[in-house]
Design an enzyme around this catalytic site. Structure first.
Site, short mmCIF file in Angstrom:
data_model
loop_
_atom_site.label_atom_id
_atom_site.label_comp_id
_atom_site.label_asym_id
_atom_site.label_seq_id
_atom_site.Cartn_x
_atom_site.Cartn_y
_atom_site.Cartn_z
CE LYS A 118 50.08 32.62 32.35
NZ LYS A 118 50.83 33.67 31.73
CE LYS A 200 52.21 33.04 39.34
NZ LYS A 200 52.89 33.20 38.07
CE LYS A 203 50.36 41.01 35.82
NZ LYS A 203 51.68 41.51 35.72
P1 TYM Z 1 55.15 37.85 34.21
O1 TYM Z 1 54.73 39.09 33.50
O2 TYM Z 1 54.10 36.86 34.59
O3 TYM Z 1 55.94 38.22 35.52
C1 TYM Z 1 57.03 39.14 35.50
C2 TYM Z 1 58.09 38.70 36.50
O4 TYM Z 1 57.53 38.61 37.82
C3 TYM Z 1 57.82 37.35 38.39
N1 TYM Z 1 56.70 36.97 39.27
C4 TYM Z 1 56.84 36.64 40.57
N2 TYM Z 1 57.92 36.58 41.36
C5 TYM Z 1 57.72 36.25 42.65
N3 TYM Z 1 56.49 35.97 43.18
C6 TYM Z 1 55.38 36.02 42.42
N4 TYM Z 1 54.20 35.78 42.96
C7 TYM Z 1 55.53 36.37 41.04
N5 TYM Z 1 54.65 36.53 40.02
C8 TYM Z 1 55.39 36.89 38.94
C9 TYM Z 1 57.96 36.41 37.19
O5 TYM Z 1 58.73 35.27 37.51
C10 TYM Z 1 58.64 37.30 36.18
O6 TYM Z 1 60.05 37.30 36.37
N6 TYM Z 1 56.99 35.07 30.47
C11 TYM Z 1 57.26 36.15 31.40
C12 TYM Z 1 57.63 37.46 30.69
C13 TYM Z 1 58.74 37.31 29.71
C14 TYM Z 1 60.12 37.17 30.02
C15 TYM Z 1 60.79 37.13 28.75
C16 TYM Z 1 60.84 37.07 31.21
C17 TYM Z 1 58.61 37.38 28.35
N7 TYM Z 1 59.84 37.26 27.79
C18 TYM Z 1 62.17 36.98 28.67
C19 TYM Z 1 62.22 36.92 31.12
C20 TYM Z 1 62.88 36.87 29.89
C21 TYM Z 1 56.03 36.43 32.23
O7 TYM Z 1 54.93 36.15 31.85
O8 TYM Z 1 56.29 37.12 33.39
#
Ligand code: TYM
Length: 334
Positions: A118, A200, A203
């Site tokens: 990032k 991956k 968005k």
């Molecule tokens: P975020 O918002 O980037 O993504 C949300 C969830 O989607 C999953 N994900 C994917 N899974 C499969 N293939 C992909 N291409 C893909 N892109 C995203 C992510 O693994 C995630 O589960 N830090 C986290 C948000 C967060 C969180 C938490 C998660 C904040 N606090 C506490 C769990 C527990 C994040 O940025 O996810």
């Protein structure tokens, strides 16, 4: 929470309101949330504090957070039986986040690969929040004595950090936090870009053909899958040498529940045209009911606001128990 669930374990996961979720977010995380919501005591929500690490127009962030909240309800997570909330509505997240900063080593936070990725992507704004983001995520999880965290594979390293922080804290003060386990599904844990299947699906990708949004219409989904990069062999089987086809197989498997072998049998002797048409149809059918419910909920602003407020109240009650314990342990005067 009502206690009519078949399993007493606590499940928590959040998603950032940085834009409309993709098929990757859905298959990697949200689909599992919907399944777990039936059986476990669940907390799900929008990680809006995490989204501040990337500069966004205030109006847009507010709008996206509300839209995301509506989407969570459209997944039928049931806000009466589970806690569906917005992270910033519960101050304990930021409070515990600060305390945990003081129990996280600079070196271990520096090893997070997502921070490295990032900070390259947003080289003009490498803020301390971006660096600290996994510690806030640890606070999100540890506040609720969480057992399982349903996430995609990209969050695994952050989960390990959360466990390490919990172990370190418990080692000093006795058992304060439960050590959480990641829950990563078999298919859909890493949905790849449709245009560059070594990357991956995200968005924030500049090429809109590389991702499917959960709100994309059937026509758009068909077009994007039709133009997905494959290879010149025209045979459907799973292989590291065929990342495009393997990715589409994973998507198909996650939507239909069919195994890789069953998919190979289904398309033996058929070309990519038939295969892609079937994948597109499975995705359209998977998303259709969610899109229909979302369209209804989007207009119900008062209901969304009320439900989010109730969710925050229930979450705060649980979170404050852990926070109170932590404050006492570390010696804050209460
Ligand atoms: P975020 O918002 O980037 O993504 C949300 C969830 O989607 C999953 N994900 C994917 N899974 C499969 N293939 C992909 N291409 C893909 N892109 C995203 C992510 O693994 C995630 O589960 N830090 C986290 C948000 C967060 C969180 C938490 C998660 C904040 N606090 C506490 C769990 C527990 C994040 O940025 O996810």
């Amino acid at each position: 929470m009502e206690n009519n669930k078949t399993n007493e374990k606590t499940v928590l996961s959040l998603i950032q309101p940085t834009g409309t979720p993709t098929l990757g977010n859905y298959l990697g995380a949200l689909k599992n949330w919907a399944q777990m919501a039936q059986d476990y005591n669940c907390l799900f929500g929008a990680a809006d504090l995490h989204s501040l690490t990337i500069r966004t127009e205030p109006q847009l962030l507010r709008h996206r957070t509300m839209e995301l909240y509506a989407l969570l309800l459209a997944l039928e997570l049931d806000p009466e039986k589970n806690i569906i909330f917005v992270q910033s509505h519960v101050p304990a997240h930021a409070q515990l986040g600060w305390i945990l900063n003081c129990y996280t080593q600079f070196g271990e936070a520096s090893r997070m690969t997502q921070f490295k990725d990032k900070s390259q992507k947003h080289a003009d704004n490498v803020n301390v929040g971006l660096f600290d983001y996994p510690v806030l995520m640890a606070a999100d999880i540890l506040l609720y004595q969480t057992d399982y965290v349903p996430i995609g594979a990209d969050q695994k390293q952050h989960m390990e950090l959360a466990r390490n922080i919990a172990d370190r804290f418990n080692g000093i003060y006795g058992d304060v936090f439960k050590a959480p386990e990641p829950f990563i599904g078999k298919s859909g844990a890493r949905v790849m870009s449709l245009q560059e299947p070594e990357k991956k699906m995200s968005k924030s990708d500049t090429n809109a053909k590389s991702f499917i949004l959960v709100t994309d219409t059937a026509d758009v989904i068909v077009k994007k899958i039709k133009s997905a990069v494959t290879d010149s062999e025209a045979a459907v089987y799973y292989s590291p040498e065929k990342p495009g086809v393997s990715n589409l197989m994973d998507i198909y498997s996650a939507c239909t529940g069919k195994s890789r072998e069953a998919i190979e049998d289904e398309f033996r002797g058929k070309g990519y045209g038939d295969f892609k048409a079937a994948v597109a149809e499975a995705v359209v059918e998977e998303l259709r009911p969610i899109q229909e419910r979302l369209a209804k909920l989007q207009g119900e602003k008062d209901y969304l606001q009320e439900t989010a407020a109730k969710g925050a109240e229930k979450a705060a009650r649980l979170a404050n128990r852990t926070l109170g314990k932590v404050m006492k342990k570390v010696g804050l005067w209460k």
